[in-house]
Design an enzyme around this catalytic site. Structure first.
Site, short mmCIF file in Angstrom:
data_model
loop_
_atom_site.label_atom_id
_atom_site.label_comp_id
_atom_site.label_asym_id
_atom_site.label_seq_id
_atom_site.Cartn_x
_atom_site.Cartn_y
_atom_site.Cartn_z
N ASN A 176 23.38 -12.21 20.01
CA ASN A 176 24.52 -11.73 19.30
C ASN A 176 25.73 -11.52 20.64
OD1 ASN A 176 26.48 -9.36 18.66
ND2 ASN A 176 25.35 -8.98 16.85
N ASP A 201 28.71 -10.05 20.39
CA ASP A 201 29.71 -8.95 20.11
C ASP A 201 30.15 -8.14 21.25
OD1 ASP A 201 29.34 -9.80 17.26
OD2 ASP A 201 28.24 -7.94 16.64
N HIS A 202 28.82 -7.92 22.06
CA HIS A 202 29.29 -6.80 23.22
C HIS A 202 30.25 -7.54 24.29
CE1 HIS A 202 27.54 -3.54 21.45
NE2 HIS A 202 26.59 -4.26 21.16
N ARG A 261 40.08 -4.30 28.06
CA ARG A 261 41.45 -4.53 28.71
C ARG A 261 42.42 -5.30 27.86
NH1 ARG A 261 41.28 -3.72 34.56
NH2 ARG A 261 40.10 -1.82 34.65
N HIS A 313 29.73 -10.61 14.67
CA HIS A 313 29.95 -9.70 13.73
C HIS A 313 31.45 -9.73 13.49
CE1 HIS A 313 29.09 -5.66 11.53
NE2 HIS A 313 29.59 -6.36 10.80
N ARG A 321 33.73 -7.49 12.00
CA ARG A 321 33.99 -6.16 11.42
C ARG A 321 35.24 -5.98 10.70
NH1 ARG A 321 30.86 -1.51 12.27
NH2 ARG A 321 29.05 -1.90 13.41
N ARG A 367 36.78 -4.71 15.96
CA ARG A 367 36.72 -3.92 17.26
C ARG A 367 36.09 -4.64 18.27
NH1 ARG A 367 31.41 0.06 16.07
NH2 ARG A 367 32.64 0.74 14.24
N HIS A 368 35.53 -5.75 17.94
CA HIS A 368 35.10 -6.77 18.92
C HIS A 368 35.48 -8.24 18.59
CE1 HIS A 368 31.65 -6.48 16.48
NE2 HIS A 368 31.26 -5.36 17.16
N GLU A 373 27.71 -12.36 11.10
CA GLU A 373 27.38 -10.83 10.51
C GLU A 373 28.51 -10.31 9.63
OE1 GLU A 373 25.62 -7.08 12.44
OE2 GLU A 373 24.66 -8.92 13.60
N THR A 410 27.03 1.03 16.02
CA THR A 410 26.41 -0.11 15.70
C THR A 410 25.77 0.07 14.20
OG1 THR A 410 24.54 -1.60 16.07
CG2 THR A 410 24.13 0.64 16.73
N THR A 411 25.30 -1.19 13.46
CA THR A 411 24.68 -0.94 12.14
C THR A 411 23.83 -0.30 12.12
OG1 THR A 411 25.37 -3.65 12.12
CG2 THR A 411 24.16 -2.55 10.12
N GLU A 418 16.51 -10.22 6.91
CA GLU A 418 16.32 -9.84 8.29
C GLU A 418 15.79 -8.28 8.27
OE1 GLU A 418 19.35 -10.92 11.08
OE2 GLU A 418 18.94 -9.18 12.24
N HIS A 477 17.42 -5.74 15.77
CA HIS A 477 17.98 -4.49 16.09
C HIS A 477 17.09 -3.72 17.07
CE1 HIS A 477 20.83 -1.25 15.74
NE2 HIS A 477 21.53 -1.92 15.02
N GLY A 478 17.72 -3.38 18.17
CA GLY A 478 17.09 -2.60 18.96
C GLY A 478 16.03 -3.18 19.83
N GLY A 518 21.05 -8.75 20.63
CA GLY A 518 22.42 -8.47 21.49
C GLY A 518 22.40 -7.62 22.49
#
Ligand code: PXP
Length: 239
Positions: A7, A9-10, A18, A43, A45, A49-50, A70, A100-101, A151, A191-192, A213
């Site tokens: 993932n 996204d980050h 920036r 994802h 959204r 946001r990303h 996602e 996060t989700t 999932e 997740h996690g 991710g």
């Protein structure tokens, strides 16, 4: 051995800090694929946001493994998915204020609405993957509405703070994976998951893919910062 979906996204979160074009999640996706990722997850959204619409468009063209989008079941986002046609769509609940989700999709409660989206995706040749808590009722409902994959949400396992709690959560995931597989669903998990808790989950034989991710992006800072600093020092000393 389960595949690895990365993932990205980050990377986009970092870019948004920036508001420019760097670091480019599309380039990072390519590096992930060249390093062995079996799919790329992003994802889109509602609040963008990303990952943004343009990232998704370019990723659709550049990803050579599998693009896993996602998404929530918001009408605007569903329309974009139907247009872009990712290989797979992972349906998740989405809250505006969450970091996060947070939880799994409630397929039992929102069966009709989710079924409607799954059918639309199917008609466009997009595989559906429902992000759910490892609960029999949710797995059964996912099968009933014709989902291709589930999932399993591994967040409770990842966040468990005692050995006993972790063991209990692990067993729930293992049981859910076997049950999902036994009724003909493809089973993924995520997740996690991190460098400590992933190995046990990877041993569950019925899980096809792990989607990870945050821990990978965070680890890349530690693995990469030394070279990045040395490179800058070299540049300054030449100047
Ligand atoms: N799978 C799903 C459905 C998710 O929503 C997320 C978080 O975006 C992940 C996997 C990856 O979670 P993490 O970033 O904690 O590895």
């Amino acid at each position: 051995m389960p595949g690895l979906g990365v993932n990205i996204d980050h990377i986009a979160t970092l870019r948004q800090a920036r508001g420019g074009l760097f670091p480019d999640p599309v380039k990072v996706a390519r590096i992930c694929e060249l390093s062995g990722a079996d799919s790329i997850v992003c994802h889109l959204r509602v609040d963008r946001r990303h990952i943004n619409d343009n990232d998704l468009k370019i990723l659709r063209k550049s990803v050579t493994t599998k693009l896993n989008m996602e998404m929530s079941i918001a009408a605007e986002i569903v329309d974009i998915a139907l247009k872009i046609r990712p290989d797979q769509a992972t349906l998740v609940p989405e809250k505006r204020l969450e970091l996060t989700t947070e939880g799994g999709l409630d397929v039992v409660k929102y069966k009709e609405r989710i079924a409607n989206v799954v059918n639309k995706l199917k008609k466009r040749g997009i595989l559906s993957n429902l992000f759910i808590d490892p609960k029999k009722s949710q797995i059964r409902a996912s099968k009933d509405i014709g989902a291709d994959y589930i999932e399993l949400h591994t967040g409770a396992y990842a966040n468990a703070n005692t050995e006993l709690a972790r063991k209990k959560e692990f067993e729930r995931i293992e049981e859910a994976a076997f049950y999902g597989n036994s009724i003909g669903l493809g089973v993924n998990a995520g997740h996690g998951l991190d460098y400590i808790n992933t190995a046990a989950i990877a041993k569950i034989p019925k899980i096809e893919e792990l989607n990870i991710g945050f821990s990978i992006i965070a680890a890349s800072v530690f693995i990469g910062i030394s070279s990045a600093v040395k490179e800058m020092k070299k540049l300054i000393s030449r100047g």
